[in-house]
Design a protein around this motif. Structure first.
Motif, PDB file in Angstrom:
ATOM      1  N   VAL A 111     -35.682   9.229 -55.646  1.00  0.00           N
ATOM      2  CA  VAL A 111     -36.649   9.154 -56.735  1.00  0.00           C
ATOM      3  C   VAL A 111     -37.294  10.521 -56.913  1.00  0.00           C
ATOM      4  CG1 VAL A 111     -37.121   6.701 -56.457  1.00  0.00           C
ATOM      5  CG2 VAL A 111     -38.378   8.352 -55.087  1.00  0.00           C
ATOM      6  N   SER A 112     -37.796  10.776 -58.096  1.00  0.00           N
ATOM      7  CA  SER A 112     -38.258  12.134 -58.417  1.00  0.00           C
ATOM      8  C   SER A 112     -39.738  12.181 -58.774  1.00  0.00           C
ATOM      9  CB  SER A 112     -37.434  12.690 -59.584  1.00  0.00           C
ATOM     10  OG  SER A 112     -37.475  11.810 -60.695  1.00  0.00           O
ATOM     11  N   TYR A 113     -40.557  11.284 -58.158  1.00  0.00           N
ATOM     12  CA  TYR A 113     -41.988  11.296 -58.475  1.00  0.00           C
ATOM     13  C   TYR A 113     -42.605  12.670 -58.238  1.00  0.00           C
ATOM     14  CZ  TYR A 113     -40.911   6.515 -56.852  1.00  0.00           C
ATOM     15  OH  TYR A 113     -40.319   5.313 -56.594  1.00  0.00           O
ATOM     16  N   PHE A 114     -42.378  13.189 -57.031  1.00  0.00           N
ATOM     17  CA  PHE A 114     -43.027  14.438 -56.656  1.00  0.00           C
ATOM     18  C   PHE A 114     -42.360  15.648 -57.299  1.00  0.00           C
ATOM     19  CE2 PHE A 114     -43.967  11.640 -52.956  1.00  0.00           C
ATOM     20  CZ  PHE A 114     -45.314  11.502 -53.209  1.00  0.00           C
ATOM     21  N   ALA A 115     -41.050  15.594 -57.473  1.00  0.00           N
ATOM     22  CA  ALA A 115     -40.371  16.679 -58.182  1.00  0.00           C
ATOM     23  C   ALA A 115     -40.904  16.779 -59.605  1.00  0.00           C
ATOM     24  CB  ALA A 115     -38.866  16.445 -58.190  1.00  0.00           C
ATOM     25  N   LEU A 116     -41.141  15.625 -60.225  1.00  0.00           N
ATOM     26  CA  LEU A 116     -41.697  15.603 -61.577  1.00  0.00           C
ATOM     27  C   LEU A 116     -43.119  16.156 -61.589  1.00  0.00           C
ATOM     28  CD1 LEU A 116     -41.417  14.620 -64.574  1.00  0.00           C
ATOM     29  CD2 LEU A 116     -42.397  12.450 -63.809  1.00  0.00           C
ATOM     30  N   MET A 117     -43.932  15.709 -60.648  1.00  0.00           N
ATOM     31  CA  MET A 117     -45.341  16.088 -60.645  1.00  0.00           C
ATOM     32  C   MET A 117     -45.550  17.556 -60.272  1.00  0.00           C
ATOM     33  SD  MET A 117     -48.461  14.038 -58.811  1.00  0.00           S
ATOM     34  CE  MET A 117     -47.644  14.036 -57.204  1.00  0.00           C
ATOM     35  N   TYR A 144     -45.711  -0.339 -59.598  1.00  0.00           N
ATOM     36  CA  TYR A 144     -44.294  -0.040 -59.783  1.00  0.00           C
ATOM     37  C   TYR A 144     -44.134   1.479 -59.864  1.00  0.00           C
ATOM     38  CZ  TYR A 144     -43.420  -4.951 -61.011  1.00  0.00           C
ATOM     39  OH  TYR A 144     -43.301  -6.306 -60.998  1.00  0.00           O
ATOM     40  N   PRO A 145     -43.695   2.152 -58.806  1.00  0.00           N
ATOM     41  CA  PRO A 145     -43.571   3.619 -58.836  1.00  0.00           C
ATOM     42  C   PRO A 145     -42.680   4.123 -59.959  1.00  0.00           C
ATOM     43  CG  PRO A 145     -43.382   2.799 -56.590  1.00  0.00           C
ATOM     44  CD  PRO A 145     -43.362   1.596 -57.479  1.00  0.00           C
ATOM     45  N   ALA A 146     -41.559   3.439 -60.212  1.00  0.00           N
ATOM     46  CA  ALA A 146     -40.640   3.887 -61.256  1.00  0.00           C
ATOM     47  C   ALA A 146     -41.292   3.810 -62.632  1.00  0.00           C
ATOM     48  CB  ALA A 146     -39.364   3.050 -61.228  1.00  0.00           C
ATOM     49  N   CYS A 176     -36.065  16.542 -69.951  1.00  0.00           N
ATOM     50  CA  CYS A 176     -36.637  16.106 -68.677  1.00  0.00           C
ATOM     51  C   CYS A 176     -37.139  14.669 -68.767  1.00  0.00           C
ATOM     52  CB  CYS A 176     -37.795  17.026 -68.276  1.00  0.00           C
ATOM     53  SG  CYS A 176     -37.296  18.699 -67.814  1.00  0.00           S
ATOM     54  N   MET A 177     -37.829  14.353 -69.856  1.00  0.00           N
ATOM     55  CA  MET A 177     -38.330  12.996 -70.052  1.00  0.00           C
ATOM     56  C   MET A 177     -37.185  11.994 -70.139  1.00  0.00           C
ATOM     57  SD  MET A 177     -40.440  11.376 -73.264  1.00  0.00           S
ATOM     58  CE  MET A 177     -38.897  11.200 -74.182  1.00  0.00           C
ATOM     59  N   LEU A 178     -36.151  12.336 -70.902  1.00  0.00           N
ATOM     60  CA  LEU A 178     -35.007  11.434 -71.051  1.00  0.00           C
ATOM     61  C   LEU A 178     -34.266  11.259 -69.728  1.00  0.00           C
ATOM     62  CD1 LEU A 178     -33.614  12.645 -74.510  1.00  0.00           C
ATOM     63  CD2 LEU A 178     -34.953  10.584 -74.028  1.00  0.00           C
ATOM     64  N   LEU A 179     -34.216  12.313 -68.927  1.00  0.00           N
ATOM     65  CA  LEU A 179     -33.558  12.233 -67.626  1.00  0.00           C
ATOM     66  C   LEU A 179     -34.308  11.270 -66.705  1.00  0.00           C
ATOM     67  CD1 LEU A 179     -31.379  13.231 -65.682  1.00  0.00           C
ATOM     68  CD2 LEU A 179     -32.872  15.146 -65.096  1.00  0.00           C
ATOM     69  N   VAL A 180     -35.629  11.340 -66.706  1.00  0.00           N
ATOM     70  CA  VAL A 180     -36.428  10.413 -65.902  1.00  0.00           C
ATOM     71  C   VAL A 180     -36.203   8.981 -66.366  1.00  0.00           C
ATOM     72  CG1 VAL A 180     -38.789   9.699 -65.341  1.00  0.00           C
ATOM     73  CG2 VAL A 180     -38.172  12.125 -65.312  1.00  0.00           C
ATOM     74  N   LEU A 181     -36.141   8.785 -67.677  1.00  0.00           N
ATOM     75  CA  LEU A 181     -35.892   7.451 -68.226  1.00  0.00           C
ATOM     76  C   LEU A 181     -34.511   6.940 -67.822  1.00  0.00           C
ATOM     77  CD1 LEU A 181     -36.871   5.146 -70.042  1.00  0.00           C
ATOM     78  CD2 LEU A 181     -35.894   6.373 -72.000  1.00  0.00           C
ATOM     79  N   LEU A 182     -33.509   7.809 -67.883  1.00  0.00           N
ATOM     80  CA  LEU A 182     -32.151   7.431 -67.498  1.00  0.00           C
ATOM     81  C   LEU A 182     -32.086   7.056 -66.023  1.00  0.00           C
ATOM     82  CD1 LEU A 182     -29.086   7.232 -68.083  1.00  0.00           C
ATOM     83  CD2 LEU A 182     -28.945   9.677 -67.552  1.00  0.00           C
ATOM     84  N   GLN A 183     -32.738   7.832 -65.181  1.00  0.00           N
ATOM     85  CA  GLN A 183     -32.712   7.573 -63.746  1.00  0.00           C
ATOM     86  C   GLN A 183     -33.336   6.224 -63.400  1.00  0.00           C
ATOM     87  OE1 GLN A 183     -35.039  10.281 -61.421  1.00  0.00           O
ATOM     88  NE2 GLN A 183     -34.158   9.631 -59.477  1.00  0.00           N
ATOM     89  N   ASN A 184     -34.323   5.802 -64.172  1.00  0.00           N
ATOM     90  CA  ASN A 184     -35.065   4.577 -63.850  1.00  0.00           C
ATOM     91  C   ASN A 184     -34.690   3.390 -64.729  1.00  0.00           C
ATOM     92  OD1 ASN A 184     -37.224   5.409 -61.745  1.00  0.00           O
ATOM     93  ND2 ASN A 184     -37.372   7.014 -63.287  1.00  0.00           N
ATOM     94  N   THR A 185     -33.596   3.505 -65.475  1.00  0.00           N
ATOM     95  CA  THR A 185     -33.215   2.430 -66.402  1.00  0.00           C
ATOM     96  C   THR A 185     -33.013   1.102 -65.692  1.00  0.00           C
ATOM     97  OG1 THR A 185     -32.158   4.009 -67.902  1.00  0.00           O
ATOM     98  CG2 THR A 185     -31.516   1.699 -68.108  1.00  0.00           C
ATOM     99  N   LYS A 186     -32.263   1.109 -64.597  1.00  0.00           N
ATOM    100  CA  LYS A 186     -31.983  -0.143 -63.877  1.00  0.00           C
ATOM    101  C   LYS A 186     -33.262  -0.763 -63.307  1.00  0.00           C
ATOM    102  CE  LYS A 186     -27.230   1.040 -62.602  1.00  0.00           C
ATOM    103  NZ  LYS A 186     -26.275   1.241 -61.478  1.00  0.00           N
ATOM    104  N   THR A 187     -34.128   0.077 -62.779  1.00  0.00           N
ATOM    105  CA  THR A 187     -35.381  -0.430 -62.220  1.00  0.00           C
ATOM    106  C   THR A 187     -36.275  -1.008 -63.311  1.00  0.00           C
ATOM    107  OG1 THR A 187     -35.269   1.258 -60.488  1.00  0.00           O
ATOM    108  CG2 THR A 187     -37.375   0.155 -60.805  1.00  0.00           C
ATOM    109  N   LEU A 188     -36.315  -0.344 -64.461  1.00  0.00           N
ATOM    110  CA  LEU A 188     -37.114  -0.861 -65.578  1.00  0.00           C
ATOM    111  C   LEU A 188     -36.578  -2.209 -66.047  1.00  0.00           C
ATOM    112  CD1 LEU A 188     -37.667   2.390 -67.693  1.00  0.00           C
ATOM    113  CD2 LEU A 188     -39.295   1.246 -66.191  1.00  0.00           C
TER     114      LEU A 188
END
Length: 231
Positions: A111-117, A144-146, A176-188
């Motif tokens: 997950v990329s919470y901290f990389a994003l922040m 929900y972290p994602a 960058c925003m779309l990449l975060v959305l793509l990474q978390n699609t399954k979790t969402l």
């Protein structure tokens, strides 16, 4: 010249982003390789459950260094062409790409919470500070972290349009925003279908009972212990 600098920036940021901070921190804290465990222990939440606050602090410091370094280097390299903002944003995108889809781990990332922040702070401190506040509020509001990460990424892009200039900068932050959305699609999707559990802190002490660990072995009884005295 510009292509070469961008290539160096992207390659370095992707490589640093693909490094597993959970793996590095687990070795530093308890000299353990989490990939040897049968369960999925490579996530930040699993690391927190297993190692608690002390281990999590070590992980946080490693995440900070990993996120700041490539973005700052990218800005420094592209400042040669007076394009520091583009360099930082491009490095930020490649950092997130490496975190989400690392080639050395068969494109199965963390997950990329901290990389994003932290990466956003390196791009623009105001944007990063706002993103950090939003991700913390969204996390405690939803557990929900994602989902918190996606909400923060959307706000990051919206705020960047106001505070930063340049079509390339806005395009890279949109990616960058779309990449975060793509990474978390399954979790969402699991959240939407009520199949995703909310995060709860329960420290995992099962590692104390793993085999081949010096502290997991029960003390051996001395020979003859437990037997009645011979008459």
């Amino acid at each position: 010249m510009s292509f070469l600098l961008l290539a160096l920036t992207g390659a370095f940021a992707y490589f640093v982003g693909s490094l597993s901070t959970v793996q590095i921190a687990s070795h530093l804290v308890f000299r353990k390789n989490l990939r040897k465990y049968p369960r999925n222990n490579l996530g930040i939440t699993q690391f927190y459950r297993r190692y608690g606050k002390a281990g999590f602090l070590v992980l946080l410091v490693i995440e900070l260094i990993r996120s700041l370094l490539p973005v700052l280097v990218g800005g420094w390299l592209m400042s040669i062409l007076d394009c520091a903002d583009i360099g930082r944003c491009f490095a930020f995108f490649c950092l997130l790409l490496g975190t989400a889809f690392p080639i050395m781990y068969r494109f199965k990332g963390e997950v990329s919470y901290f990389a994003l922040m932290f990466g956003a702070m390196a791009v623009n401190f105001e944007i990063g500070a706002v993103l950090a506040i939003i991700i913390i509020i969204a996390y405690f509001a939803t557990r929900y972290p994602a989902l918190a990460e996606v909400i923060a990424a959307v706000f990051m892009y919206g705020f960047s349009i106001i505070t930063m200039e340049g079509a390339w900068v806005h395009t890279l932050l949109l990616l960058c925003m779309l990449l975060v959305l793509l990474q978390n699609t399954k979790t969402l999707y699991r959240i939407a279908t009520h199949k995703q559990e909310k995060f709860k802190y329960v420290r995992d002490l099962s590692y104390m009972f793993d085999e081949n660990e010096h502290f997991a072995k029960a003390p051996e009884k001395p020979e003859g212990a437990g037997k009645g005295r011979k008459k």
